[in-house]
Design an enzyme around this catalytic site. Structure first.
Site, PDB file in Angstrom:
ATOM      1  N   CYS A 113       0.943  -1.262  -0.081  1.00 17.55           N
ATOM      2  CA  CYS A 113      -0.161  -0.137   0.077  1.00 17.55           C
ATOM      3  C   CYS A 113       0.864   1.277  -0.113  1.00 17.55           C
ATOM      4  O   CYS A 113       2.215   1.157   0.182  1.00 17.55           O
ATOM      5  CB  CYS A 113      -1.036  -0.060   1.220  1.00 17.55           C
TER       6      CYS A 113
ATOM      7  N   GLY B 181      -0.334   0.333  -4.857  1.00 23.00           N
ATOM      8  CA  GLY B 181      -1.561  -0.295  -4.682  1.00 23.00           C
ATOM      9  C   GLY B 181      -2.779   0.268  -5.596  1.00 23.00           C
ATOM     10  O   GLY B 181      -2.937   1.315  -5.646  1.00 23.00           O
TER      11      GLY B 181
ATOM     12  N   ASN C  47       0.060   1.091   5.697  1.00 18.18           N
ATOM     13  CA  ASN C  47       1.320   0.100   4.760  1.00 18.18           C
ATOM     14  C   ASN C  47       1.631  -0.761   5.525  1.00 18.18           C
ATOM     15  O   ASN C  47       2.689  -0.309   6.500  1.00 18.18           O
ATOM     16  CB  ASN C  47       2.016   1.133   4.097  1.00 18.18           C
ATOM     17  N   GLY C  48       1.741  -1.885   5.018  1.00 20.67           N
ATOM     18  CA  GLY C  48       2.230  -3.073   5.800  1.00 20.67           C
ATOM     19  C   GLY C  48       1.388  -4.100   6.272  1.00 20.67           C
ATOM     20  O   GLY C  48       0.319  -4.309   5.568  1.00 20.67           O
TER      21      GLY C  48
ATOM     22  N   TYR D  82      12.127  -4.095  -6.625  1.00 15.46           N
ATOM     23  CA  TYR D  82      10.918  -3.859  -7.373  1.00 15.46           C
ATOM     24  C   TYR D  82       9.866  -2.987  -6.973  1.00 15.46           C
ATOM     25  O   TYR D  82       9.220  -2.172  -7.469  1.00 15.46           O
ATOM     26  CB  TYR D  82      10.250  -5.458  -7.406  1.00 15.46           C
TER      27      TYR D  82
END
Length: 539
Positions: free
Chosen positions: A34, A61, A136-137, A279
């Site tokens: 995210c 995301g 995020n995570g 990436y």
């Protein structure tokens, strides 16, 4: 209001109606993680700043997007399934007024892809104030936190939470009634296990927090009239904010009209995700002071020294393989060329939900330049191999276009282990690097994808290219060395009834001491259970 919304109590946020469109198709749903963004800037159009910040973080995301804005009196939350550009338009943005905003682009690490699970999430205190949050995570003690939430008397008055982010929001709101959000966060955050970068706000203050291991990136920026926090430095660039520093592992920031305040809720033990360099992050982002683009070019240079081959041209798998291919070509002396054209309007095929769509996805996404590659011996540089479907289809496509040799070079070590910290990697059995046994793995993969040769950069060279000490990096997806203990119940749908249990496989145990799940969590297990260690071995 959307037809699937429940009637909200007076203390709930105002949900602005989002575009009434169908969920984006599977082809546009990557499985990465995210992106979060937050801004405190009185006098600025914080909704549009957040929109552009989320646009810069769209790669993190693509399932859902949302923005929450506070004007000092109330919090308005606007969210929906889809890309940032699909969810928001000029009319919706112009309706979001205030001086504080947080935003989120979602891919689901916990919870299904539904409107209810889109973020920011919202929680109400008993005195009528609110808290909006973006995460995020991925937390690994979600079941334990859910049991804690269920034990509170007020929990029964709300719909069941289906994401770890929703649980954190509700726990914060419940505690903030008595202590305020800052003290509530200082109490709750040390109990969160896993990876988290949080942006959250009440009516008057913007907050940002990063887990003690700093697994995911989070940065602080300065505007002329305010402050910005974001998942990547590229988002700061887009909104014209100057980079100040990274949010430290274990740090909580509070930003309001009195300025910026910093507190630490846990001692820092940095374990930044190494795959961000490979990436996940944009190439124009900096992580821990290191350019992601420069890192990827250096990875390519080091990769060129592995299993050298005679070839006519180096081509990347665009776009994620491009910097490494540039470095490979420079170090090897083999000319760099563009052999594949990417359709920029087709979603990335990182990890999609069905084999059929994945195999179709590469055809929709990439087209070979036949006149360029016909009769050539090619070195094809890509960032990673997950299941191998993309590379298999790509090699076949290049051969059909006239390539006489296809040598695949991968800018990361073999991916052998699932990630529990915010990337939806599959089980060990689904990772193609585990197709063989021991030293035969690479050869098994080479045969499976149909390449003439296959080589990966070593973990040592990847770490060296990042210019970070290995002790400050998480390498779990490459090594199985998980820096944060994995509890018995963990999984994307753990809150939706698909609980997972751990039984260490005979050949490999999960690194770390598993946390003990609560008895109430075990009692909610339904159906066949599979989990952390089981995902390391299940077919």
């Amino acid at each position: 209001m959307r037809s699937d919304e429940l009637t909200a109590p007076d203390s709930a946020p105002v949900y602005a109606p989002a575009n009434d469109h169908e969920p984006i198709p599977v082809e546009a749903e990557p499985r990465e993680e995210c992106g979060v963004f937050g801004v405190f800037a009185p006098g600025e159009d914080v909704a549009k700043l957040t929109y552009y910040g989320l646009y810069a973080l769209q790669h993190r995301g693509q399932e859902a997007a949302g923005i929450a804005v506070s004007d000092g009196a109330q919090i308005v939350v606007f969210k929906d399934l889809g890309l940032v550009s699909q969810v928001f338009d000029e009319q919706s943005l112009s309706s979001l007024h205030g001086h504080i905003a947080i935003g989120h682009t979602r891919y689901s690490t916990t919870g299904s892809t539904t409107w209810e699970n889109a973020q920011p999430t919202f929680g109400s205190t008993s005195v009528g104030t609110g808290i909006a949050l973006g995460h995020n995570g991925n937390l690994v003690n979600t079941a334990e936190l859910a049991a804690r939430l269920a034990s509170r008397a007020s929990a029964g008055t709300q719909p069941a939470a289906t994401t770890d982010s929703d649980i954190v929001t509700r726990l914060l709101a419940a505690t903030a009634t008595d202590t305020g959000p800052a003290e509530a966060a200082m109490t709750l955050l040390p109990d969160l296990a896993g990876a988290f970068c949080l942006v959250f706000c009440d009516e008057n203050t913007l907050y940002a927090a990063r887990d003690r291991n700093g697994v995911r990136p989070l940065v602080l920026g300065r505007l002329e009239r305010g402050w910005v926090v974001a998942s990547e430095t590229a988002a700061l660039d887009i909104v014209g904010a100057s980079f100040v520093r990274e949010v430290e592992p274990g740090e909580l920031l509070a930003i309001d009209e009195d300025g910026l305040r910093s507190s630490h809720f846990a001692p820092a033990n940095p374990k930044g995700c190494l795959f961000e360099y490979v990436y996940l992050a944009r190439p124009d982002t900096h992580i821990a002071g290191r350019s992601v683009y420069a890192t990827r070019v250096e990875i390519g240079r080091r990769l060129a020294a592995v299993d050298r081959v005679e070839a006519d041209m180096v081509i990347p798998t665009p776009d994620s393989g491009t910097p490494a291919a540039i470095g490979y070509a420079a170090a090897s002396g083999i000319p760099y060329g563009q052999g594949l054209v990417k359709n920029a309007y087709v979603g990335r095929t990182f990890i999609q939900p069905s084999q059929t769509i994945r195999q179709l996805g590469i055809r929709l996404k990439l087209n070979p330049l036949r006149d360029v590659i016909r009769g050539k011996r090619l070195v094809v540089v890509d960032d990673s191999i997950v299941r191998g479907n993309t590379q298999r289809a790509l090699v076949r496509m290049l051969r059909e276009a006239g390539a006489v040799e296809v040598h695949v070079r991968i800018a990361s070590p073999p991916l052998r282990w699932p990630c529990f910290y915010g990337i939806d990697f599959p089980s060990r059995a689904e990772l193609i690097a585990n197709a063989g046994a021991g030293e035969e793995d690479i050869e098994s993969v080479r045969r499976a994808i149909g390449a003439d040769t296959l080589a990966h950069v070593s973990l040592a060279d990847l770490v060296a290219a990042s210019e970070q000490p290995r002790t400050r990096l998480c390498t779990a997806c490459f090594t199985g060395d998980y820096p944060i203990p994995i509890p018995e119940q963990v999984g994307k749908h753990v809150l939706e009834g698909i609980a997972r249990s751990v039984e260490p496989p005979a050949d490999q145990a999960v690194t770390g001491t598993p946390a003990s799940p609560s008895s109430s969590g075990r009692g909610q297990t339904v159906g066949a259970s599979y989990g952390a260690a089981d995902s390391l071995r299940r077919p």
